[in-house]
Design an enzyme around this catalytic site. Structure first.
Site, PDB file in Angstrom:
ATOM      1  CB  CYS A 286       6.350  -5.389  30.124  1.00 13.62           C
ATOM      2  SG  CYS A 286       6.600  -6.028  31.805  1.00 13.62           S
ATOM      3  N   GLY A 345       3.416 -14.709  34.422  1.00 15.95           N
ATOM      4  CA  GLY A 345       2.486 -15.382  33.518  1.00 15.95           C
ATOM      5  C   GLY A 345       2.951 -15.336  32.079  1.00 15.95           C
ATOM      6  CG  ASN A 450       9.912  -2.902  33.428  1.00 15.01           C
ATOM      7  OD1 ASN A 450      11.140  -2.917  33.531  1.00 15.01           O
ATOM      8  ND2 ASN A 450       9.130  -2.281  34.312  1.00 15.01           N
TER       9      ASN A 450
END
Length: 478
Positions: A286, A345, A450
């Protein structure tokens, strides 16, 4: 007649026009696979008030409210044309017509602007593409809602879950029907326990109980050439995800960052790089979806030399309600009671989705005690100096007319807070009031739902790889 009477009369007249628009929009969508948009926001299945609010939203972007009396003639013109499957933006039509100096009527201008979707140029309607959801958690259930909504081109045929025991089917249907964050399902849901089926707005969804992908033969359920969306995140690499390529499954889409050579796709940025024969792709995270489109917009206009993204992220069900053991550092501490520093990440995934961006992007994250909607703070060193006004004007234009208009939204409200963006279908929303620019340094504050915004991005990717992502008219200008 008083001023108050004039305002009220005007409102009732606009309500009447919106009521008149609803059956036209519905008929175009149902009979011709035409989705009517207003500044990239779908008007399909919207209420009278929602249609009027969407028109009013244009004031935040373009500086003045878009009148329904201005857009209605274009919708009337569309209803008279021989249209094929497409998306048509009434806001862009009205704006382009206003700028045109040839004196064409709305009907004449509309016929010219959408010529690519009419007559011999129009696409033919396709049979719906089968879709399977592997996993039925937060993202899985939102994807189910979206797929039921888009049943004309994509058809949700099955969900695969582990059997939770007594009343499993009823409980899963109930979770689809009611959501504490996103509200009630828009429609009806019934359960057929004899066939393990959930029926949502007439869509029969087979519930398949399985502990492992290798156990399922989807053709036994009449499913063929389907796209499977893995929402579990248990498998991230090509080898693990390949286990889903069972009879009846043609492609696998992962709703988490892919590892190794699995392509990470952010719709609007690199979805057109997916090869037709690629069977396994990832929709990244997201946060990656939230930051990559604005990064591309800024890099295209100013060049980006380096950047850092700090995400202030809502907690997820991977965290604990109360302090308890967790395999990850810090995530074992109570999510509703703490801010929790963790890793993201997203920054490292930028290179996969946007390889032309040579800048180094670093990132970190803090989980905070809200259940949905996050914000990414993107701190960029640009290749040239600029001003706050120039950056905001550029991002405003991108959100309105560029190929990224479905990914990037724009808001200029002094009172905007996170809950305002629950249900946003954009990958990220630029907060104009919080934006800071000084010389070659720009700091963007990007809100994103998200859960739902990301789910919309996933569905866009699925539409693209299934061949039911239809062109938008008028075409983007930049």
């Amino acid at each position: 007649m008083t001023v108050n009477d004039d305002v009220f009369t005007d409102w009732k007249n606009r309500e009447e026009l919106a009521e008149t628009m609803i059956p036209i929009i519905g008929r175009l969508h149902r009979e011709r696979d035409v989705t009517i948009l207003l500044h990239s926001r779908s008007l399909v299945n919207k209420s009278v008030v929602s249609i009027l609010k969407t028109h009013r939203f244009a004031r935040q972007i373009a500086g003045e409210e878009l009148s329904i009396t201005e857009t209605f003639p274009f919708l009337q013109a569309l209803s008279a044309l021989d249209l094929g499957p497409s998306q048509i933006d009434l806001g862009l039509l009205a704006e382009a017509h206003r700028a045109d100096d040839r004196g064409l009527s709305p009907a004449e201008f509309t016929a010219e602007a959408v010529a690519g979707a009419t007559g011999a140029n129009k696409l033919e309607r396709q049979a719906p593409r089968d879709v399977v959801l592997y996993g039925f958690g937060r993202i899985g259930r939102l994807l189910a809602r979206l797929l039921v909504e888009k049943a004309g081109g994509l058809r949700l045929r099955a969900i695969v879950v582990r059997n939770g025991g007594g009343d499993d089917l009823v409980k899963r249907a109930s979770l689809l029907r009611r959501d504490s964050i996103h509200g009630q399902f828009q429609g009806t849901i019934t359960v057929d326990e004899a066939t393990n089926t959930i029926v949502a707005n007439g869509n029969a969804i087979q519930v398949i109980y399985s502990n492992d992908p290798s156990e399922v033969d989807y053709t036994a359920y009449g499913i063929d050439n389907a796209i499977l969306i893995d929402n579990t995140g248990r498998w991230r690499d090509r080898e693990g995800l390949s286990a889903h390529l069972r009879p009846g499954i043609a492609k696998v889409v992962l709703t988490a960052p892919g590892k190794g050579d699995v392509p990470n796709i952010v719709h609007g940025v690199n979805h057109d790089t997916v090869k037709p024969d690629e069977q396994i792709i990832s929709c990244a995270s997201c946060t990656t979806n939230a930051i990559v489109p604005p990064l591309k917009a800024m890099n295209d206009a100013y060049g980006v030399l380096r950047g850092h993204v700090e995400t202030v992220h809502s907690f997820t069900n991977d965290q604990n309600l109360l302090d308890n053991y967790h395999k990850a550092d810090r995530r074992g501490r109570s999510a509703p009671l703490n801010m929790v520093i963790t890793e993201t990440g997203a920054a490292s995934a930028v290179a996969k989705a946007l390889p032309e961006l040579q800048a180094k992007i670093s990132g970190s994250s803090i989980r905070v005690p809200v259940p949905d909607v996050s914000i990414a703070i993107l701190n960029l060193q640009l290749a040239r100096e600029t001003t706050r006004e120039e950056v905001l004007e550029h991002l405003r234009d991108v959100s309105l007319t560029s190929p990224l208009k479905r990914q990037i939204d724009f808001i200029d409200s002094p009172d905007a807070v996170s809950s305002d963006f629950i249900g946003s279908r954009h990958a990220s929303i630029v907060d104009a009031g919080a934006t800071k620019v000084e010389g070659d340094n720009a700091i963007l504050y990007l809100w994103y739902d998200n859960e739902f915004g990301y789910s919309c991005q996933v569905v866009r990717v699925v539409q693209h790889v299934s061949g039911v992502e239809y062109p938008t008219f008028p075409a983007a200008t930049n």
